[in-house]
Motif scaffolding. Sequence first.
Motif, PDB file in Angstrom:
ATOM      1  N   CYS A 349     -40.851  45.892  33.518  1.00  0.00           N
ATOM      2  CA  CYS A 349     -41.077  47.216  32.940  1.00  0.00           C
ATOM      3  C   CYS A 349     -39.735  47.919  32.775  1.00  0.00           C
ATOM      4  O   CYS A 349     -38.953  48.006  33.720  1.00  0.00           O
ATOM      5  N   CYS A 352     -39.802  51.246  35.202  1.00  0.00           N
ATOM      6  CA  CYS A 352     -39.671  51.258  36.661  1.00  0.00           C
ATOM      7  C   CYS A 352     -39.220  49.928  37.236  1.00  0.00           C
ATOM      8  O   CYS A 352     -38.966  49.822  38.436  1.00  0.00           O
ATOM      9  N   CYS A 367     -47.639  49.385  31.864  1.00  0.00           N
ATOM     10  CA  CYS A 367     -47.233  49.246  33.263  1.00  0.00           C
ATOM     11  C   CYS A 367     -48.244  49.914  34.185  1.00  0.00           C
ATOM     12  O   CYS A 367     -48.467  51.121  34.093  1.00  0.00           O
ATOM     13  N   CYS A 370     -46.031  52.558  36.675  1.00  0.00           N
ATOM     14  CA  CYS A 370     -45.524  53.877  36.265  1.00  0.00           C
ATOM     15  C   CYS A 370     -46.223  54.421  35.028  1.00  0.00           C
ATOM     16  O   CYS A 370     -45.938  55.530  34.596  1.00  0.00           O
TER      17      CYS A 370
HETATM   18 ZN   LIG Z   1     -43.261  50.700  35.008  1.00  0.00          ZN
END
Ligand SMILES: [Zn+2]
Length: 403
Positions: A349, A352, A367, A370
Amino acid sequence: MSEMVASVRKTFKYTLNPTPAQERALETVLWRCRDLYNAGLEERKLAWEKCRVSVNFAMQSAQLPSIKEVRPEYRDINAQVLQDVLHRLDKTYQAFFQRVKAGETPGYPRFQGRNRYTSFTYPQVGEHGGAVLDGGILSLSKIGRIPLRLHRPLHGTPKTVTISKEADGWYASISCAEVPTEPLPLTGKETGIDVGLKVFLVTADGDIVENPRHHRKAEKGLKKAQRRVSRRKKGSKRWWKAVGQCAKKYQKVKRQRTDFHHKTALALVRQYDTIYLEDLQVRNLSRRPKARPDGNGGYEHNGASRKAGLNKSIHDAGWRSFRIILTCKAVYAGKRVEAIPPAFTTQDCSGCGERVYKSLSVRTHVCPSCGLILDRDENAAVNILREGHSRQALTQPVGAYVA
Ligand SMILES: [Zn+2]
């Protein structure tokens, strides 16, 4: 950036305007070079098959004088041009053995037919090398003075000349050293780019470069021409005609593609000072290491994905030549292209860092950690940018440029 290059090596390609007699002479040189190439290939092949002897460049090059005794017509060809033929063969073999070493199963170097062996090279420009440039005239020893169509000026010092026969005539590609660069204004911007699955490329800013539509049209025309060749009787007059049409179509596809690559590369180089992309490794091309946890990261495990794999490999070939063009253009413009080692750029990701495994059919990165939702390729491009940027920070400490 500190590593500005003042000059580069660059190739300038011009149309040749030979007289009919010169054209026949060029054709003869090409023909004999191809014969030499194939004879050299046969020698290497037989020596290996019959007595496990590997023949190298030096051994073959040493035979050139005796070849000229048996085949006096080879005396009419510049010695360095002949050396270059053997060099090409040597390079083919080196590439072949390298791929074998890398655990691949490449096809054995092939004998070159009339439509495959289409150029010869003067590895040195000047009286001694047999090729002399004199304004708009290319003087080739024993062939004559051939006018060039200088549609753009030549820069730098000419080093080698390659004469090639294409579907619509003869060309001279002159490779020059010390071609002064032409820096473009710096923009203070950098980006990451990744090859798209459906589009040509995606930048970290989310800009998309589509695959041009005219390609598909031209490629269709090429396929049609190829079918026509295969339907006709090999060697017949109609077959040769179809071969010629096919070559013209192929040339068109190739030119359109190169043109598209140049335009795309120029736009990127204008916009950014540094462009990061993933490093290519031979095997990544057909099977990219963006593995899923079950290990099925490849494309080949069912019918549908096999097709995707084929399209992918065609796409990859284009991507490879685009990268070369992009890198050359960047250097020429005082910009930079940096390759970063491929890692989990698709899976991770970009918000994050969480690893979010997704198969090829999943177009969007979502994701769970996050909540970031982003196009899959754009997510990868952002990761490439971040990785490249952090590597720069590591290798070039602050103040490095001050001194
Ligand atoms: Zn993420």
